[in-house]
Enzyme design. Structure first.
Site, PDB file in Angstrom:
ATOM      1  CG  HIS A  33      -1.915   1.122   1.194  1.00  0.00           C
ATOM      2  ND1 HIS A  33      -1.641   2.362   1.718  1.00  0.00           N
ATOM      3  CD2 HIS A  33      -3.155   1.202   0.650  1.00  0.00           C
ATOM      4  CE1 HIS A  33      -2.698   3.149   1.511  1.00  0.00           C
ATOM      5  NE2 HIS A  33      -3.620   2.469   0.868  1.00  0.00           N
ATOM      6  CD  GLU A  65      -5.177   2.025  -3.331  1.00  0.00           C
ATOM      7  OE1 GLU A  65      -6.261   2.487  -2.970  1.00  0.00           O
ATOM      8  OE2 GLU A  65      -4.324   1.596  -2.545  1.00  0.00           O
TER       9      GLU A  65
HETATM   10  P1  PGA Z   1      -9.202   6.655   0.017  1.00  0.00           P
HETATM   11  O1  PGA Z   1      -8.110   5.524   0.382  1.00  0.00           O
HETATM   12  O2  PGA Z   1     -10.340   5.967  -0.688  1.00  0.00           O
HETATM   13  O3  PGA Z   1      -9.602   7.218   1.352  1.00  0.00           O
HETATM   14  O4  PGA Z   1      -8.516   7.663  -0.855  1.00  0.00           O
HETATM   15  C1  PGA Z   1      -7.760   4.555  -0.561  1.00  0.00           C
HETATM   16  C2  PGA Z   1      -6.651   3.699  -0.023  1.00  0.00           C
HETATM   17  O5  PGA Z   1      -5.817   4.155   0.756  1.00  0.00           O
HETATM   18  O6  PGA Z   1      -6.566   2.523  -0.396  1.00  0.00           O
END
Ligand code: PGA
Length: 262
Positions: free
Chosen positions: A101, A173
């Site tokens: 992550h 992401e």
């Molecule tokens: P968020 O977080 O939807 O609050 O932007 C996503 C994540 O950290 O996986």
């Protein structure tokens, strides 16, 4: 979503927020709100803090909601103060774990090679892996987003053979889109990155690589969820803040499944 695969994928990362008692309250509500949805069409998971995994697992039927851990060590045991072993999260009830992550990479300085070692350790322990990748705003500004994603995939999945791919999910992401300071990515931008990710997986694994489930995550909310999830190369949504209210998460799931005619 996923071509002919008529299944929707949703998960939430609970980060360092809820206690075990709070997690039980949340997951019980989420399970009851979504219990009427056929699980042949829906994969739903949560990643609670380590200390809440067992309570979450005991609170809901595993066929309704999967429980994963937010990370694991690259060793089963050893002199690694503060780390957690895949054996421990499995014993607590996790069926998979997240690796890489952006908060692990950027705050705790986890490298691509460490991600690779953690992934190998998870797989040795029969844990499914949710492997997160994403470019920074610097990468984007310099036009190297796809190169960065390819590097993260190639290093992170180094030595992972094709027959293991069904145990790997990818979450794309963009670092600049995540969390309270993040701004949502444009759906067309997301689709282009997902295509690049699929191309890299194809280059690495051939047709097997194209079957890998790829999530989008980063500032997903009820307003943008449908536009993001209906991009042809997006298989699922991985959500932080907007999913921490079970009712809102349930609405997002239903909005998307309706739009996808699932
Ligand atoms: P968020 O977080 O939807 O609050 O932007 C996503 C994540 O950290 O996986």
């Amino acid at each position: 979503m996923g071509g002919e695969m008529r299944k929707a994928y949703f998960g939430t990362n609970m980060k360092m927020y809820l206690t075990a008692a709070e997690t039980v309250e949340y997951v019980t509500r989420l399970a009851s709100l979504t219990s009427d949805i056929n699980r042949d069409c829906l994969e739903l998971f949560i990643l609670p803090p380590y200390t809440a995994i067992r309570a979450a697992r005991e609170a809901v039927d595993p066929s309704l909601i999967q429980i994963g851990s937010q990370s694991i060590s690259w060793e089963n045991e050893g002199q690694f103060t503060g780390e957690i072993s895949p054996r421990m999260v499995k014993e607590a009830g996790a069926s998979f774990c997240m690796i890489g992550h952006s908060e692990r990479r950027n705050i705790f300085r986890e490298t691509d090679d460490e991600c690779n070692a953690r992934i190998a350790c998870a797989l040795r322990n029969d844990l499914r892996v949710l492997f997160c990748i994403g470019e920074t705003s610097y990468d984007m500004a310099h036009g190297i987003s796809d190169e960065k994603l390819a590097i993260q995939l190639k290093l992170g999945l180094n030595q992972v053979p094709a027959h293991i791919l069904p145990y790997i999910w990818i979450a794309y992401e963009p670092v600049w889109a995540i969390g309270s300071g993040g701004k949502p990515a444009d759906p067309n931008y997301v689709e282009a990155r997902h295509r690049a990710i699929r191309q890299t997986l194809y280059n690495l694994y051939g047709p097997d690589g194209q079957k890998v489930v790829v999530f989008y995550g980063g500032s997903v909310n009820r307003d943008n969820a449908v536009a993001l999830a209906t991009q042809p190369s997006v298989d699922g949504l991985f959500i932080g803040r907007s999913a921490w209210d079970a009712d809102n998460f349930n609405h997002i799931i239903r909005d998307v499944m309706l739009a996808l005619e699932i």
